[in-house]
Each structure stands twice: as C-alpha cells, then as structure tokens.
Design a protein around this motif. Sequence first.
Motif, PDB file in Angstrom:
ATOM      1  N   SER A  14       4.159  -0.253   8.706  1.00 54.85           N
ATOM      2  CA  SER A  14       3.010   0.025   9.498  1.00 54.85           C
ATOM      3  C   SER A  14       1.798   0.607   8.354  1.00 54.85           C
ATOM      4  O   SER A  14       0.738   0.517   8.713  1.00 54.85           O
ATOM      5  CB  SER A  14       3.550   1.306  10.116  1.00 54.85           C
ATOM      6  OG  SER A  14       4.470   0.608  11.109  1.00 54.85           O
ATOM      7  N   HIS A  15       2.406   1.256   7.395  1.00 55.91           N
ATOM      8  CA  HIS A  15       1.335   1.698   6.374  1.00 55.91           C
ATOM      9  C   HIS A  15       0.433   0.664   5.826  1.00 55.91           C
ATOM     10  O   HIS A  15      -0.795   0.813   5.871  1.00 55.91           O
ATOM     11  CB  HIS A  15       2.066   2.487   5.098  1.00 55.91           C
ATOM     12  CG  HIS A  15       1.194   3.206   4.297  1.00 55.91           C
ATOM     13  ND1 HIS A  15       0.580   2.583   3.318  1.00 55.91           N
ATOM     14  CD2 HIS A  15       1.020   4.591   4.224  1.00 55.91           C
ATOM     15  CE1 HIS A  15      -0.132   3.711   2.461  1.00 55.91           C
ATOM     16  NE2 HIS A  15       0.077   4.795   2.990  1.00 55.91           N
ATOM     17  N   LEU A  16       1.153  -0.599   5.337  1.00 54.35           N
ATOM     18  CA  LEU A  16       0.373  -1.693   5.051  1.00 54.35           C
ATOM     19  C   LEU A  16      -0.542  -2.191   6.144  1.00 54.35           C
ATOM     20  O   LEU A  16      -1.460  -2.493   5.797  1.00 54.35           O
ATOM     21  CB  LEU A  16       1.439  -2.868   4.602  1.00 54.35           C
ATOM     22  CG  LEU A  16       0.795  -3.948   4.160  1.00 54.35           C
ATOM     23  CD1 LEU A  16      -0.071  -3.847   2.824  1.00 54.35           C
ATOM     24  CD2 LEU A  16       2.017  -4.912   3.738  1.00 54.35           C
ATOM     25  N   LEU A  17       0.107  -2.353   7.192  1.00 50.17           N
ATOM     26  CA  LEU A  17      -0.738  -2.901   8.263  1.00 50.17           C
ATOM     27  C   LEU A  17      -1.881  -1.883   8.554  1.00 50.17           C
ATOM     28  O   LEU A  17      -3.206  -2.502   8.622  1.00 50.17           O
ATOM     29  CB  LEU A  17      -0.045  -2.913   9.597  1.00 50.17           C
ATOM     30  CG  LEU A  17       0.741  -4.001   9.902  1.00 50.17           C
ATOM     31  CD1 LEU A  17       1.429  -3.898  11.378  1.00 50.17           C
ATOM     32  CD2 LEU A  17       0.228  -5.329   9.903  1.00 50.17           C
ATOM     33  N   ASP A  18      -1.944  -0.488   8.366  1.00 53.30           N
ATOM     34  CA  ASP A  18      -3.010   0.233   8.578  1.00 53.30           C
ATOM     35  C   ASP A  18      -3.840   0.275   7.609  1.00 53.30           C
ATOM     36  O   ASP A  18      -5.130  -0.116   7.495  1.00 53.30           O
ATOM     37  CB  ASP A  18      -2.456   1.657   8.674  1.00 53.30           C
ATOM     38  CG  ASP A  18      -1.828   2.133   9.859  1.00 53.30           C
ATOM     39  OD1 ASP A  18      -2.093   1.378  11.074  1.00 53.30           O
ATOM     40  OD2 ASP A  18      -1.155   3.046   9.894  1.00 53.30           O
ATOM     41  N   PHE A  19      -3.684  -0.130   6.274  1.00 51.70           N
ATOM     42  CA  PHE A  19      -4.277  -0.246   5.048  1.00 51.70           C
ATOM     43  C   PHE A  19      -5.185  -1.746   5.035  1.00 51.70           C
ATOM     44  O   PHE A  19      -6.422  -1.462   4.929  1.00 51.70           O
ATOM     45  CB  PHE A  19      -3.302  -0.445   3.818  1.00 51.70           C
ATOM     46  CG  PHE A  19      -4.448  -0.644   2.619  1.00 51.70           C
ATOM     47  CD1 PHE A  19      -5.113   0.495   1.925  1.00 51.70           C
ATOM     48  CD2 PHE A  19      -4.210  -2.090   2.182  1.00 51.70           C
ATOM     49  CE1 PHE A  19      -5.712   0.080   0.771  1.00 51.70           C
ATOM     50  CE2 PHE A  19      -5.079  -2.307   0.990  1.00 51.70           C
ATOM     51  CZ  PHE A  19      -5.936  -1.354   0.183  1.00 51.70           C
ATOM     52  N   SER A  33       0.973  -1.374   0.078  1.00 50.03           N
ATOM     53  CA  SER A  33       0.054   0.111   0.122  1.00 50.03           C
ATOM     54  C   SER A  33       0.810   1.262  -0.063  1.00 50.03           C
ATOM     55  O   SER A  33       0.128   2.205  -0.612  1.00 50.03           O
ATOM     56  CB  SER A  33      -0.828  -0.136   1.247  1.00 50.03           C
ATOM     57  OG  SER A  33      -0.156   0.027   2.321  1.00 50.03           O
ATOM     58  N   HIS A  34       2.087   1.245   0.433  1.00 51.13           N
ATOM     59  CA  HIS A  34       2.902   2.189   0.718  1.00 51.13           C
ATOM     60  C   HIS A  34       3.325   2.825  -0.934  1.00 51.13           C
ATOM     61  O   HIS A  34       3.807   1.931  -1.477  1.00 51.13           O
ATOM     62  CB  HIS A  34       4.061   2.147   1.499  1.00 51.13           C
ATOM     63  CG  HIS A  34       4.742   3.420   2.032  1.00 51.13           C
ATOM     64  ND1 HIS A  34       5.660   4.189   0.935  1.00 51.13           N
ATOM     65  CD2 HIS A  34       4.518   4.320   3.004  1.00 51.13           C
ATOM     66  CE1 HIS A  34       5.810   4.974   1.746  1.00 51.13           C
ATOM     67  NE2 HIS A  34       5.471   5.241   2.860  1.00 51.13           N
ATOM     68  N   GLY A  65      14.164  -2.563   0.685  1.00 52.55           N
ATOM     69  CA  GLY A  65      14.025  -1.341   0.745  1.00 52.55           C
ATOM     70  C   GLY A  65      12.638  -1.246   1.628  1.00 52.55           C
ATOM     71  O   GLY A  65      12.586   0.159   2.290  1.00 52.55           O
ATOM     72  N   GLU A  66      11.881  -1.983   2.142  1.00 45.31           N
ATOM     73  CA  GLU A  66      10.625  -1.991   2.907  1.00 45.31           C
ATOM     74  C   GLU A  66      11.214  -1.473   4.332  1.00 45.31           C
ATOM     75  O   GLU A  66      11.842  -2.218   5.232  1.00 45.31           O
ATOM     76  CB  GLU A  66       9.858  -3.061   3.026  1.00 45.31           C
ATOM     77  CG  GLU A  66       8.743  -3.005   3.963  1.00 45.31           C
ATOM     78  CD  GLU A  66       7.828  -4.029   4.023  1.00 45.31           C
ATOM     79  OE1 GLU A  66       6.816  -4.133   3.569  1.00 45.31           O
ATOM     80  OE2 GLU A  66       8.478  -5.196   4.491  1.00 45.31           O
ATOM     81  N   ARG A  95       3.924 -12.657   9.859  1.00 45.65           N
ATOM     82  CA  ARG A  95       3.068 -13.234  10.806  1.00 45.65           C
ATOM     83  C   ARG A  95       2.207 -11.900  11.562  1.00 45.65           C
ATOM     84  O   ARG A  95       0.958 -12.156  11.832  1.00 45.65           O
ATOM     85  CB  ARG A  95       3.855 -13.701  12.265  1.00 45.65           C
ATOM     86  CG  ARG A  95       4.303 -14.991  12.048  1.00 45.65           C
ATOM     87  CD  ARG A  95       5.250 -15.551  13.166  1.00 45.65           C
ATOM     88  NE  ARG A  95       5.948 -14.641  13.885  1.00 45.65           N
ATOM     89  CZ  ARG A  95       7.519 -14.489  13.529  1.00 45.65           C
ATOM     90  NH1 ARG A  95       7.972 -15.414  12.796  1.00 45.65           N
ATOM     91  NH2 ARG A  95       8.386 -13.648  14.140  1.00 45.65           N
ATOM     92  N   GLN A  96       2.895 -10.620  11.679  1.00 35.86           N
ATOM     93  CA  GLN A  96       1.987  -9.545  12.155  1.00 35.86           C
ATOM     94  C   GLN A  96       0.808  -9.415  11.013  1.00 35.86           C
ATOM     95  O   GLN A  96      -0.210  -9.080  11.520  1.00 35.86           O
ATOM     96  CB  GLN A  96       3.120  -8.471  12.244  1.00 35.86           C
ATOM     97  CG  GLN A  96       3.871  -8.433  13.580  1.00 35.86           C
ATOM     98  CD  GLN A  96       4.745  -6.974  13.356  1.00 35.86           C
ATOM     99  OE1 GLN A  96       5.721  -7.103  12.860  1.00 35.86           O
ATOM    100  NE2 GLN A  96       4.287  -6.110  14.205  1.00 35.86           N
TER     101      GLN A  96
END
Length: 188
Positions: free
Chosen positions: A107-112, A57-58, A100-101, A151-152
Amino acid sequence: MGRHGLLRLVEALLAGTSIPWIRFLYAYPTTLDEDLLRLMGQEERFCSYVDMPLQHSHPEMLSAMRRGGSAERYQRLLDRARELVPDVFLRSTFIVGFPGEREEHFSHLLDFVRRAQLDHVGAFAYSPEEGTPSAELAARVPRHVARRRHRQLLEAQRPISLGRRQALVGQRLRVLLEGVCEESEHLL
C-alpha cells in the motif's frame, strides 16, 4: 570516477563530439548528481530522460533489498529533477512480492507511485534467483499475491502515464527512428 564521474563524462562528450543526443540508461538515486540534472536542463543534446530503478518505497522493503534511500528522499529528487529539467521524462522500476512484503508495504508503494507521477513504470513480481541473498530469505510472498500486486501497481500507473502522454498531444517533438520493426513493417 567518483560522485561526479558521470557529469564529467557527459561534459566531455558534449565538448568533444558532435553526437546529437546523449542519454544514460540508469541513474541510481543515491548517486544522481544535481549538477548532472542542471546540465540536462541546459543542454539540448543531453536527453531529458531519467530512469531510476527505485525498486520500492517502504523503508523495511528498501532495507531488505539492501537499497539506500527513502520515499521522501526519492520524492524530493523527482521534484528537483522536474524543477531543473522541466521537460524531463521520469521512469522507474519496482519489485512487488519481495520476501517479507506485507499489504502495508505494498500500500505504501501504491501511494508513492500515485504521488510520484512518473511518466512510465516498469514492475516485476519477485522471483528467487539462485545464489542471491534474497533467495535465502524466509517469508515468501505467495506467487498469486505477487501477481495480483503486479497488476494493481500497473493499473494504478496506467492513468498517470496516459495523462502524461496526453499532455504531449499537439507538440512537435524530435524523435530517433532506428528502422522498421522486425515484428511488423507498419511499425518503426
């Protein structure tokens, strides 16, 4: 076939066959047609299922992965799919640990993922594939970090998927059975 090629194909299959269910496997976000979603919402034989491999998502990660789109565009597309196809089942896949992640990207991906409320998420920890452009990228993410992120991400999705499935309890649904599972005669 052009931008509307899949739409024309599905329309032709619906008109020219008695196939009980039509489902396509992947819908790329840059080419998913709103008219196709509209047809999906109107035609019972066209399965209300969209599998869109969004990957991340980032914006920096999407650019590194050579993907078009943005989290905002993806969210608008998911919202529109739900509007046009109220019973749609939305699935996607994501890659964590791409070269590069950084933590802010993840965190952006988790929020998305939490906002998107997808029915199902597949996730993969990046691994270099010889001969691909990404295999040459520097800034490798350590394997243990990629596995932790994997996992997260799945842990963040678990309650979302559970809630979406619990909403189906008590409903009668048509299903397609292909036979007894090779792993156990107790599963179909």
